[in-house]
Design a protein around this motif. Structure first.
Motif, PDB file in Angstrom:
ATOM      1  N   GLU A 191      14.127   3.907  34.795  1.00 54.91           N
ATOM      2  CA  GLU A 191      14.658   4.769  36.486  1.00 54.91           C
ATOM      3  C   GLU A 191      14.868   3.445  37.198  1.00 54.91           C
ATOM      4  OE1 GLU A 191      11.120   4.876  39.667  1.00 54.91           O
ATOM      5  OE2 GLU A 191      10.486   5.746  37.870  1.00 54.91           O
ATOM      6  N   GLU A 192      14.402   2.403  37.018  1.00 55.23           N
ATOM      7  CA  GLU A 192      15.242   1.545  37.534  1.00 55.23           C
ATOM      8  C   GLU A 192      16.922   1.663  37.468  1.00 55.23           C
ATOM      9  OE1 GLU A 192      13.177  -1.118  34.477  1.00 55.23           O
ATOM     10  OE2 GLU A 192      12.997   1.157  35.556  1.00 55.23           O
ATOM     11  N   ASP A 193      17.757   2.014  36.559  1.00 57.30           N
ATOM     12  CA  ASP A 193      18.634   2.385  37.005  1.00 57.30           C
ATOM     13  C   ASP A 193      19.707   3.877  37.625  1.00 57.30           C
ATOM     14  OD1 ASP A 193      19.345  -0.152  34.843  1.00 57.30           O
ATOM     15  OD2 ASP A 193      17.700   1.501  32.979  1.00 57.30           O
ATOM     16  N   MET A 194      18.513   4.376  37.247  1.00 59.83           N
ATOM     17  CA  MET A 194      19.336   5.204  38.214  1.00 59.83           C
ATOM     18  C   MET A 194      19.671   5.601  39.608  1.00 59.83           C
ATOM     19  SD  MET A 194      18.632   8.875  38.108  1.00 59.83           S
ATOM     20  CE  MET A 194      17.495   9.258  37.134  1.00 59.83           C
ATOM     21  N   THR A 195      21.184   6.231  39.655  1.00 61.09           N
ATOM     22  CA  THR A 195      21.464   5.888  40.821  1.00 61.09           C
ATOM     23  C   THR A 195      22.114   7.264  41.109  1.00 61.09           C
ATOM     24  OG1 THR A 195      23.314   7.168  39.243  1.00 61.09           O
ATOM     25  CG2 THR A 195      23.366   4.687  39.796  1.00 61.09           C
ATOM     26  N   LEU A 196      22.198   7.480  43.217  1.00 63.04           N
ATOM     27  CA  LEU A 196      21.665   8.681  43.497  1.00 63.04           C
ATOM     28  C   LEU A 196      22.689   9.773  43.293  1.00 63.04           C
ATOM     29  CD1 LEU A 196      22.035   7.777  47.732  1.00 63.04           C
ATOM     30  CD2 LEU A 196      20.027   8.090  45.240  1.00 63.04           C
ATOM     31  N   LEU A 197      24.184   9.555  41.862  1.00 67.41           N
ATOM     32  CA  LEU A 197      24.828  10.002  41.884  1.00 67.41           C
ATOM     33  C   LEU A 197      24.536  10.753  40.691  1.00 67.41           C
ATOM     34  CD1 LEU A 197      27.992  11.467  41.393  1.00 67.41           C
ATOM     35  CD2 LEU A 197      28.400   9.292  40.414  1.00 67.41           C
ATOM     36  N   HIS A 198      23.710  10.447  39.607  1.00 68.47           N
ATOM     37  CA  HIS A 198      22.945  10.392  38.499  1.00 68.47           C
ATOM     38  C   HIS A 198      21.941  11.005  38.872  1.00 68.47           C
ATOM     39  CE1 HIS A 198      24.361   7.159  35.501  1.00 68.47           C
ATOM     40  NE2 HIS A 198      25.244   7.705  35.514  1.00 68.47           N
ATOM     41  N   ALA A 199      21.086  10.645  39.994  1.00 65.83           N
ATOM     42  CA  ALA A 199      20.056  12.302  40.383  1.00 65.83           C
ATOM     43  C   ALA A 199      20.765  13.938  40.350  1.00 65.83           C
ATOM     44  CB  ALA A 199      19.109  11.224  41.641  1.00 65.83           C
ATOM     45  N   ARG A 224      14.370  24.989  32.619  1.00 65.89           N
ATOM     46  CA  ARG A 224      14.698  23.915  33.690  1.00 65.89           C
ATOM     47  C   ARG A 224      14.536  22.604  33.164  1.00 65.89           C
ATOM     48  NH1 ARG A 224      12.846  20.493  36.304  1.00 65.89           N
ATOM     49  NH2 ARG A 224      11.114  20.993  35.686  1.00 65.89           N
ATOM     50  N   SER A 225      13.489  22.311  32.620  1.00 63.58           N
ATOM     51  CA  SER A 225      13.255  21.063  31.886  1.00 63.58           C
ATOM     52  C   SER A 225      14.215  20.236  30.990  1.00 63.58           C
ATOM     53  CB  SER A 225      11.242  21.043  31.169  1.00 63.58           C
ATOM     54  OG  SER A 225      11.669  21.784  30.724  1.00 63.58           O
ATOM     55  N   GLY A 226      14.595  21.841  30.101  1.00 59.21           N
ATOM     56  CA  GLY A 226      15.130  21.383  28.462  1.00 59.21           C
ATOM     57  C   GLY A 226      16.518  21.133  29.359  1.00 59.21           C
ATOM     58  N   ILE A 227      17.074  21.222  30.612  1.00 58.42           N
ATOM     59  CA  ILE A 227      18.659  21.237  31.063  1.00 58.42           C
ATOM     60  C   ILE A 227      18.717  19.435  31.197  1.00 58.42           C
ATOM     61  CG2 ILE A 227      18.561  22.257  33.212  1.00 58.42           C
ATOM     62  CD1 ILE A 227      21.920  22.235  31.155  1.00 58.42           C
ATOM     63  N   THR A 228      17.849  19.068  32.316  1.00 59.63           N
ATOM     64  CA  THR A 228      17.794  18.199  33.355  1.00 59.63           C
ATOM     65  C   THR A 228      17.370  17.198  32.675  1.00 59.63           C
ATOM     66  OG1 THR A 228      14.919  18.702  33.324  1.00 59.63           O
ATOM     67  CG2 THR A 228      16.881  19.105  34.925  1.00 59.63           C
ATOM     68  N   MET A 229      16.458  17.743  31.537  1.00 63.35           N
ATOM     69  CA  MET A 229      16.513  16.525  30.286  1.00 63.35           C
ATOM     70  C   MET A 229      17.352  16.234  28.920  1.00 63.35           C
ATOM     71  SD  MET A 229      12.596  16.973  28.447  1.00 63.35           S
ATOM     72  CE  MET A 229      11.187  18.017  29.926  1.00 63.35           C
ATOM     73  N   ARG A 269      10.078  11.984  32.123  1.00 61.84           N
ATOM     74  CA  ARG A 269       9.446  12.094  33.452  1.00 61.84           C
ATOM     75  C   ARG A 269      10.239  12.358  34.492  1.00 61.84           C
ATOM     76  NH1 ARG A 269       8.113   7.175  36.472  1.00 61.84           N
ATOM     77  NH2 ARG A 269      10.077   5.989  34.987  1.00 61.84           N
ATOM     78  N   PHE A 270      11.720  12.235  34.700  1.00 58.30           N
ATOM     79  CA  PHE A 270      12.478  11.944  35.796  1.00 58.30           C
ATOM     80  C   PHE A 270      12.567  13.612  35.884  1.00 58.30           C
ATOM     81  CE2 PHE A 270      16.022  12.219  38.113  1.00 58.30           C
ATOM     82  CZ  PHE A 270      15.448  11.450  39.307  1.00 58.30           C
ATOM     83  N   ALA A 271      12.607  14.337  34.829  1.00 53.18           N
ATOM     84  CA  ALA A 271      13.620  15.472  34.499  1.00 53.18           C
ATOM     85  C   ALA A 271      11.907  16.463  35.294  1.00 53.18           C
ATOM     86  CB  ALA A 271      13.140  16.254  33.181  1.00 53.18           C
TER      87      ALA A 271
END
Length: 282
Positions: A150-158, A176-181, A196-198
């Motif tokens: 999570e700490e590596d998450m950038t705004l572009l990735h999000a 929805r959960s599958g495509i975000t994962m 978790r982020f998804a």
């Protein structure tokens, strides 16, 4: 609908909402089997999101609390000029991940003709999306890195991960959960972190869908139509089963890959093709 039918559909929704196997595909199949169509089908699907949302908020309550506190920190940031905390960064990522999917979902409901919406909810679309996006999940899981957290998450990735939710808003069977994962794994995030982020970025989407469902149930029901009481039953059952499915998913991903879910999607898609008289052999 009978109470048993409501419970069955709510159970399916709860178990499948957070698993990468498409809750909408399962609910559409059950709705078709029970003869539930059109507006009532969409309302039940929408209001059950309140239950699955509550389950996610409870399971990840520490992350949710951190993001809420971080949200207030974001508001005060222009004044305090302090570096953003982990919670504030999470809140910002969730905010950035949301608008595209919300805009597409709203436009789909308002702008797409009813006959096109019905076609997209048809068995051919569901079966194809189930198999195709299952294959994409397998590819991303095999090729994706395993080191980002999570700490590596950038705004572009999000933004990129959140934007994929727009596909699921249009095409049942995508998940929805599958495509975000899938997107998170393709960007190199660990399996449990991707899951978790998804789930966390899905909160605004589910809240909007649940609100839509509740507003639809508050009107004067026609004879045989789904009522507000029916919606509360659906939400309650979806909460219990949703909580169980989240715990199961996180336990599985700590021990193995997404392969069991990929194989299930392939089997489900094939079953849909064989069982549907409009696209299959029977």
């Amino acid at each position: 609908m009978s109470l048993l039918q409501l419970i069955i559909i709510a159970t399916l929704q709860g178990f499948t909402e957070w698993l990468p196997i498409s809750s909408s595909a399962h609910v559409l199949l059950a709705s078709g089997y029970f003869g539930l169509e059109g507006h009532d089908e969409l309302l039940i699907n929408a209001v059950s999101n309140l239950g699955t949302l509550a389950a996610m908020l409870l399971y990840f309550r520490k992350d949710v609390a951190s993001a809420i506190v971080g949200g207030f920190e974001l508001v005060a940031a222009p004044v305090t000029r302090k570096p953003l905390s982990k919670g504030a960064n999470l809140a910002l990522c969730i905010i950035v991940a949301t608008p595209v999917a919300l805009a597409v979902a709203a436009g789909y409901e308002k702008l797409l003709p009813e006959h096109m919406q019905s076609a997209l909810r048809g068995p051919a679309t569901v079966a194809g999306a189930t198999i195709i996006f299952g294959a994409l999940l397998w590819w991303a899981d095999v090729k994706g890195g395993r080191e980002r957290k999570e700490e590596d998450m950038t705004l572009l990735h999000a933004f990129l991960i959140g934007a994929t939710q727009a596909i699921a808003a249009i095409i049942p069977g995508t998940s929805r959960s599958g495509i975000t994962m899938t997107a998170a794994r393709a960007l190199g995030y660990e399996r449990s972190e991707a899951a978790r982020f998804a789930m966390l970025i899905g909160a605004p989407i589910l809240a909007a869908a649940g609100l839509y469902g509740m507003l639809g149930l508050m009107g004067e029901p026609a004879d045989g139509a789904v009522t507000l009481q029916d919606g509360m039953i659906v939400a309650g059952v979806a909460f219990i089963t949703g909580l169980a499915s989240i715990a199961a998913l996180m336990a599985i991903l700590r021990r193995m890959s997404f392969l069991p879910f990929v194989l299930y999607r392939f089997a489900l898609g094939l079953a849909l093709i064989l069982m549907s008289p409009t696209i299959g052999l029977i």
